[in-house]
Design an enzyme around this catalytic site. Structure first.
Site, PDB file in Angstrom:
ATOM      1  N   PHE A  69      -5.785  -0.083   5.819  1.00  0.00           N
ATOM      2  CA  PHE A  69      -4.488  -0.062   5.129  1.00  0.00           C
ATOM      3  C   PHE A  69      -4.227   1.309   4.501  1.00  0.00           C
ATOM      4  CE2 PHE A  69      -6.082  -4.568   4.512  1.00  0.00           C
ATOM      5  CZ  PHE A  69      -5.552  -4.999   5.718  1.00  0.00           C
ATOM      6  N   ARG A 113     -19.271  -1.833   3.368  1.00  0.00           N
ATOM      7  CA  ARG A 113     -19.365  -3.084   2.619  1.00  0.00           C
ATOM      8  C   ARG A 113     -20.808  -3.470   2.299  1.00  0.00           C
ATOM      9  NH1 ARG A 113     -20.137  -8.454   3.687  1.00  0.00           N
ATOM     10  NH2 ARG A 113     -18.832  -9.936   2.546  1.00  0.00           N
ATOM     11  N   GLU A 162       0.804  -1.224   0.000  1.00  0.00           N
ATOM     12  CA  GLU A 162       0.000   0.000   0.000  1.00  0.00           C
ATOM     13  C   GLU A 162       0.835   1.272   0.000  1.00  0.00           C
ATOM     14  OE1 GLU A 162      -0.356  -2.508   2.162  1.00  0.00           O
ATOM     15  OE2 GLU A 162      -2.264  -3.406   1.522  1.00  0.00           O
TER      16      GLU A 162
END
Lengths: 315, 278
Positions: free
Chosen positions: A81, A165, A56
């Site tokens: 992340f 999500r 990342e």
């Protein structure tokens, strides 16, 4: 409230639509494209899709370099992340350079597809909000996600976009026009104001229904742009109602609640209670179980409203 | 391979010498800065800015220009002196280095200085940005070459190797990295602080083309960097063996001069050794 497609579906779909109109849009992924739904973009625009692997920090820097050459990179990974892992790269290569990079923090907050604490971004808003010049957006539903994405592509500069999500009820009205930095009043009310961001606004709406049955008229204010925050709407709520409850899918330190508290302290002191993760890590569980266990359910928000009104009376 | 004429070499060496004079003056007057790593990189920067790169100091934002990224951002004084000498901004600016309101921050700020492509100083980040620039230029079919100077201490950052891996994966050949391999960092020699050798083998194993040169030999620098630019199908690194504090006897190879400014007396000695106008 009607259940609609998830914010991530809306995100993945809208990204493709925007990319059809704007050839400068590129996407960088850290091996999560199927989870984040940037896989739709990868399928349609393979030449503009860059698989950067599980790395990342490099991904953020590469995106910054592409932006400096005129591209509009969307870098997509999980919120944990994007924020914790690549914080310095976001701060220097992206924000200090004012690179036109859109950072997508998927699976934001505690509802992370039952992945538990390591995958729950509960400090991403605090990290991103603390970075100079970074815009932070936490949309509530599919329609707002689509609208917000159009706005952030128009906006030139770094943006952190939170994407949840799972599907959450739609709270934005028909024909809604998202404006960066503007709050949305979802429900009128004169007794107390419930302020939500992201998926927690739908929990506030449910809490307002509970309160209605208990003889309390709650205003619901949705703040999708956590930074820059809509000072005017918060001050107005503080003046027109007896107190504020904030609800966020994040630690109560450094996120929406802190941002609202800062506005109140400087402009319109008012009784306030923050709902969110109370300085702890989450765990595995269904969305409903997590909201219940971590005191973030509509009932908890409604109870917080009662507490705020109690504080207001004893002032 | 272009062999430079004696006059060309002399011109570049003389330019590098003037840049070194600026570096020691700048850092001494400011009382802050990084002389060791700024002096070790000067010959490389001179070769790039006075011979190799496609640039126009009058049009620092010219779209078709080659890009240079100073990943080892603490080498800013060396880069500023080079840019000033090349005409990107007045040499007088160097007197403001490190002071409040100065465009010349101790680590480069792209918004303040013409010719600075990206803000750097948080070590390990520049190569990723350079890679992003190279990828974007390639997408657009532009004949833009990206050069990135990295440090050896900096190579201890994991992000450098993430970038190395991805540049090779994408077979980026419009990117040339130069390693300023002076073998000394703030707390001492690399071999004591954190060894990066065998560094050439490491880059080779990451699927990069590697050339090793004397980083103070102008002909070697130009030959190697131009060859790297021509090579196709993989990224290329030129490992330039350099001397920390090059040109100033008491600084050479000394970690104490990583981030310390010379006083008046030390400056006088440095200027004398470099053959600068006092």
């Amino acid at each position: 409230m009607t259940m609609v497609e998830s914010a991530r579906e809306a995100f993945g779909r809208t990204l493709v639509e925007l990319a059809r109109q704007n050839r400068d849009i590129v996407v960088l992924d850290a091996d999560l494209a199927s989870s984040t739904r940037v896989v739709y973009f990868a399928q349609e625009f393979p030449e503009r899709f860059f698989q950067m692997g599980v790395a990342e920090q490099n991904m953020m820097g590469v995106a910054a370099g592409m932006a400096l050459m005129g591209k509009i990179p969307f870098v997509s990974t999980f919120g944990v992340f994007a924020s914790r892992r690549a914080c310095d790269q976001v701060a220097i290569s992206i924000a200090h350079c004012r690179s036109n990079v859109k950072i997508v923090g998927a699976y934001s907050g505690i509802v992370s597809g039952n992945n538990g604490a390591t995958h729950q971004a509960v400090e991403d808003v605090a990290i991103m909000r603390g970075i100079p010049g970074m815009v932070v957006v936490d949309p509530a539903d599919d329609q707002e996600m689509e609208q917000a994405m159009r706005a952030i592509v128009e906006y030139r500069g770094p943006v952190y976009l939170r994407v949840t999500r799972d599907p959450w009820p739609r709270i934005s009205p028909e024909g809604y026009q998202f404006v960066l930095g503007k709050a949305l009043q979802v429900k009128a009310g004169a007794d107390v104001t419930l302020i939500g961001s992201g998926m927690m606004t739908s929990q506030c709406v449910e809490a307002a229904h509970l309160l209605h049955g208990e003889g309390i008229q709650a205003r619901v204010l949705h703040i999708a742009t956590i930074k820059p925050i809509d000072v005017e709407a918060i001050v107005q709520a503080a003046r027109e109602t007896k107190g504020i409850v904030t609800a966020e899918n994040h630690n109560i330190y450094g996120g929406l609640g802190s941002a609202v508290a800062e506005v109140l302290a400087e402009h319109a002191p008012a009784p306030m209670v923050r709902i969110g993760l109370c300085d702890c890590y989450g765990e595995c569980g269904t969305n409903a179980e997590l909201l219940q266990k971590y005191s973030m359910s509509p009932r908890h928000i409604a109870d917080a409203a009662h507490a705020v009104l109690q504080k207001s009376r004893s002032r | 391979m272009t062999l430079l004429s004696k006059q060309q070499i002399q011109y570049l060496e003389e330019t590098a010498r003037r840049i070194r004079c600026h570096v020691v003056r700048t850092i001494s007057e400011a009382g802050v800065g990084h002389p060791g790593g700024s002096l070790s990189e000067v010959d490389i920067l001179t070769a790039l800015y006075f011979h190799i790169m496609k640039i126009d100091p009058k049009r620092p934002d010219w779209e078709e220009r080659d890009r240079f990224v100073l990943s080892k951002g603490h080498g800013a004084a060396g880069l500023y002196a080079t840019l000033a000498e090349r005409g990107f901004f007045p040499v007088e600016w160097l007197k403001t280095f490190g002071r409040i309101d100065s465009p010349l921050q101790v680590h480069p700020d792209m918004h303040l200085v013409p010719g600075i492509e990206v803000s750097t100083g948080a070590l390990g980040q520049g190569l990723s940005v350079a890679l992003g620039m190279a990828l974007a230029a390639r997408m657009d079919g532009k004949g833009i070459h990206v050069y990135c100077l990295i440090g050896d201490g900096e190579s201890q950052e994991g992000q450098v190797w993430e970038a190395a891996e991805s540049a090779a994966h994408y077979k980026v050949d419009n990117l040339t990295v130069i390693l300023d391999y002076n073998r000394v960092q703030l707390m001492g020699p690399l071999k004591e602080v954190m060894e990066i050798a065998p560094v050439a083998d490491k880059w080779r194993s990451f699927n990069w083309a590697v050339t090793e040169i004397d980083g103070h030999d102008m002909q070697q620098i130009i030959t190697a960097v131009e060859a790297a630019k021509q090579s196709k199908g993989q990224p290329h690194i030129v490992i330039a063996h350099t001397i920390k504090g090059k040109g100033v006897s008491y600084m050479e190879g000394q970690s104490a001069w990583h981030g310390k400014a010379p006083n008046q007396e030390q400056l006088a000695q440095a200027l004398a050794e470099l053959g600068c106008k006092q």
